[in-house]
Write a protein that holds these residues in place. Structure first.
Motif, short mmCIF file in Angstrom:
data_model
loop_
_atom_site.label_atom_id
_atom_site.label_comp_id
_atom_site.label_asym_id
_atom_site.label_seq_id
_atom_site.Cartn_x
_atom_site.Cartn_y
_atom_site.Cartn_z
N ALA A 142 -40.65 9.14 1.39
CA ALA A 142 -40.32 9.57 2.82
C ALA A 142 -39.94 8.24 3.77
O ALA A 142 -38.91 8.18 4.40
N TRP A 143 -40.78 7.22 3.61
CA TRP A 143 -40.84 6.11 4.36
C TRP A 143 -39.62 5.23 3.94
O TRP A 143 -38.85 4.64 4.75
N SER A 144 -39.32 5.17 2.53
CA SER A 144 -38.23 4.58 2.19
C SER A 144 -36.74 4.99 2.73
O SER A 144 -35.91 4.37 3.38
N VAL A 145 -36.85 6.35 2.52
CA VAL A 145 -35.49 6.98 3.09
C VAL A 145 -35.50 6.73 4.53
O VAL A 145 -34.23 6.42 5.27
N ARG A 146 -36.53 6.98 5.52
CA ARG A 146 -36.43 6.81 6.79
C ARG A 146 -35.92 5.23 7.10
O ARG A 146 -35.45 5.16 8.16
N THR A 147 -36.37 4.33 6.13
CA THR A 147 -36.17 3.00 6.47
C THR A 147 -34.52 2.77 6.37
O THR A 147 -33.98 1.74 6.75
N MET A 148 -33.99 3.57 5.56
CA MET A 148 -32.48 3.33 5.40
C MET A 148 -31.67 3.48 6.64
O MET A 148 -32.04 4.11 7.53
N PHE A 197 -30.94 14.27 -3.27
CA PHE A 197 -30.73 14.91 -1.79
C PHE A 197 -29.96 14.21 -0.84
O PHE A 197 -29.72 12.82 -0.94
N ARG A 198 -29.57 14.64 0.32
CA ARG A 198 -29.33 13.88 1.46
C ARG A 198 -30.59 13.68 2.14
O ARG A 198 -31.57 14.29 2.07
N GLY A 199 -30.54 12.37 2.46
CA GLY A 199 -31.75 11.55 3.02
C GLY A 199 -32.28 12.64 4.29
O GLY A 199 -33.61 12.75 4.30
N THR A 200 -31.61 13.24 4.97
CA THR A 200 -31.74 14.02 6.05
C THR A 200 -32.34 15.10 5.85
O THR A 200 -33.22 15.70 6.37
N VAL A 201 -31.84 15.82 4.74
CA VAL A 201 -32.40 17.06 4.02
C VAL A 201 -33.75 16.61 3.72
O VAL A 201 -34.82 17.42 4.03
#
Lengths: 348, 348
Positions: free
Chosen positions: B90-96, B199-203
């Motif tokens: 979650a943190w990694s995806v949010r960091t993108m 997945f799409r990151g937002t999903v």
């Protein structure tokens, strides 16, 4: 009594622990004293340190002198090249001063083990007494407890008059097959040849002259011109003392030794005499085990960890590890031969 | 397509080769590229190097950046502390950056093996296509070839309309007992959960918000104040992505992978995929064998010699050796636990 310790060997049976520059006799396999040091210790107080002589090679001389600081450094005799035991013994004895040579000399391998050193000294003292009184070579024969096919045997003859327990040696028997070995042991009339000889030095030199005149002449030539040792020694006939002298004599006598002897001829033999834990394992150094049984784990450097193994030898040194079932311990030489063939001197 | 490689693990199953500062994903177990590097290589040319992200720990970050010079250094994300996979992902995806986050992200373990990388890329590309078109999380499930009890299983449901070969995941099944695993494999209706998600990151972030609102809030707080990461990250709920998110969703879909997958979960698993000689032995480094069979001999440093052993793993590093039967490979952790308990950090 003078002692002559033969410490020139370069066996490979304890690879990877034993190396050309650190052979078995220099290793501390049981406790923290090397086999050479234990051979020296075992003689005390019967043989004074200044009556101890060591015959070794150029490669090992410095280590020998370091390990035995009590022995006068000039009594660590250095063979220019290894020429087997007959030249080593004859030359060493001839090198001793006249007074020592006329007294009793005990020749001892540097790499054997005796569980009962006091018992060993009692038998050695008795042999020295016989050797002083009679002009003959004595051997100490090891009481056999199993039909070993890897050793030579001494066949016993009649008792010597006047010496209870001292028997003539009828003949030396080379390594027998298993059936013969079984017969030998059952008969009670054979001892193992442990390579320990006791004689007056002059008697030995006389017997060498009789059996190996060429060796006797060579040794005298060196005695007459010690500065030519490096030139003359390599020409001495390279026989073992057993083959060259002992087997040719008919007046040898023997005293039986039963003092927990082992020649520590392999990792398996070492495992047999070292203490074990409840699982039958022997551990040396930094060892971790889980569910192991009947295994020798030897960490000379670093950590040895083992899980669920049985009946193995695992040895780790700074640069190598060896793993094998105990019963394959005789095959270490196959690894050493491979290393030699591949020019891997750095591991030898 | 962005790839997020999870490389923060600190497993101990490859001790003594794997260490705290050199865990499995950094080891070259097959060939000369590490598992992390092979994970990166396997993505090419599907995922551009500048679209690769790695989530790892402080201890490993420098080594990760050295091993993957093609990956922009700022995309090697460093967790202040390990908090399991849900926070990491979650943190990694949010960091993108926003654009990347709105595209497809593939989450990949750093330490798995695929014998057929091209086949893997084909399935991954297909999953990315589905993830782009549908707001759902995809997993790549591994076709099971044996009733493994050490893995989780995905139970398959109906096919997704419009996507041939894509099936709904009815539920995640924890590690089953042997009878259950046998039933699973025979039914043909289960795949292994290989820990690969697309997945799409937002999903993904939406699903995290739904299933783990506390984690979602924490991750948003960090995004709002990245300078407080070290303070906020340790408070994130430490769940696995499987337990925290995936098992709670009913719209996950999966594509089957049958590409020579292995999680290389032990020395035994490694021995299964490495090439063997005629005797069934696998040798790495300076190894000498005599009469050995079915044995993995690994000399990371120094020489490993073995005589007459069968079915063993023998591993030698610069400071340790491990010996065990292959079938005891799961018990390496017992040795590691012992070292921990004894405060032997220098061997961990």
């Amino acid at each position: 009594v003078q002692a002559l310790i033969l410490a020139g060997g370069s066996g490979t049976r304890f690879w990877p622990l034993s190396r050309r520059t650190n052979p078995k006799q220099l290793l501390a396999l049981e406790g923290d004293r090397s086999l050479l040091q234990q051979t020296f210790d075992r003689l005390q107080p019967l043989v004074a340190p200044e009556a101890v002589w060591v015959c070794t090679t150029e490669t090992l001389a410095e280590a020998v002198r370091e390990q035995l600081p009590e022995v006068p450094p000039e009594q660590v005799l250095v063979e220019p090249v290894g020429r087997n035991t007959a030249p080593a013994i004859a030359w060493s004895v001839r090198t001793m001063p006249e007074a020592a040579r006329q007294g009793v000399v005990a020749v001892l391998p540097a790499d054997h083990r005796f569980g009962d050193p006091a018992g060993f000294r009692r038998v050695l003292a008795e042999a020295a007494e016989v050797a002083l009184a009679e002009a003959r070579i004595l051997t100490l024969g090891v009481q056999p407890h199993r039909p070993e096919t890897g050793y030579g045997y001494l066949e016993l003859g009649e008792a010597l008059p006047a010496w209870s327990g001292v028997r003539r040696v009828v003949r030396f028997r080379e390594k027998p097959d298993l059936a013969t070995a079984e017969r030998f042991v059952e008969s009670g009339n054979f001892l193992w040849n442990g390579g320990i000889f006791v004689f007056r030095g002059t008697v030995l030199l006389d017997r060498v002259e009789r059996c190996m005149p060429e060796l006797a002449a060579g040794v005298e030539a060196i005695a007459a011109a010690p500065e030519r040792t490096a030139e003359l020694y390599p020409a001495l006939p390279a026989d073992s003392i057993d083959f060259g002298v002992m087997e040719k004599l008919d007046d040898i006598a023997t005293l039986p030794l039963d003092c927990g002897w082992s020649d520590l001829g392999s990792w398996e033999a070492l495992a047999e005499i070292l203490p074990t834990d409840a699982g039958g394992n022997t551990e040396h150094g930094d060892v971790l085990t889980v569910d192991c049984r009947d295994t020798l784990l030897w960490a000379e450097e670093g950590t040895v960890a083992a899980i669920g193994v049985e009946g193995l030898v695992v040895v780790r040194t700074g640069d190598a590890v060896l793993v094998m079932p105990k019963e394959r311990a005789q095959d270490v030489k196959a690894i050493v031969e491979r290393l030699k063939a591949e020019g891997r001197g750095e591991r030898l």
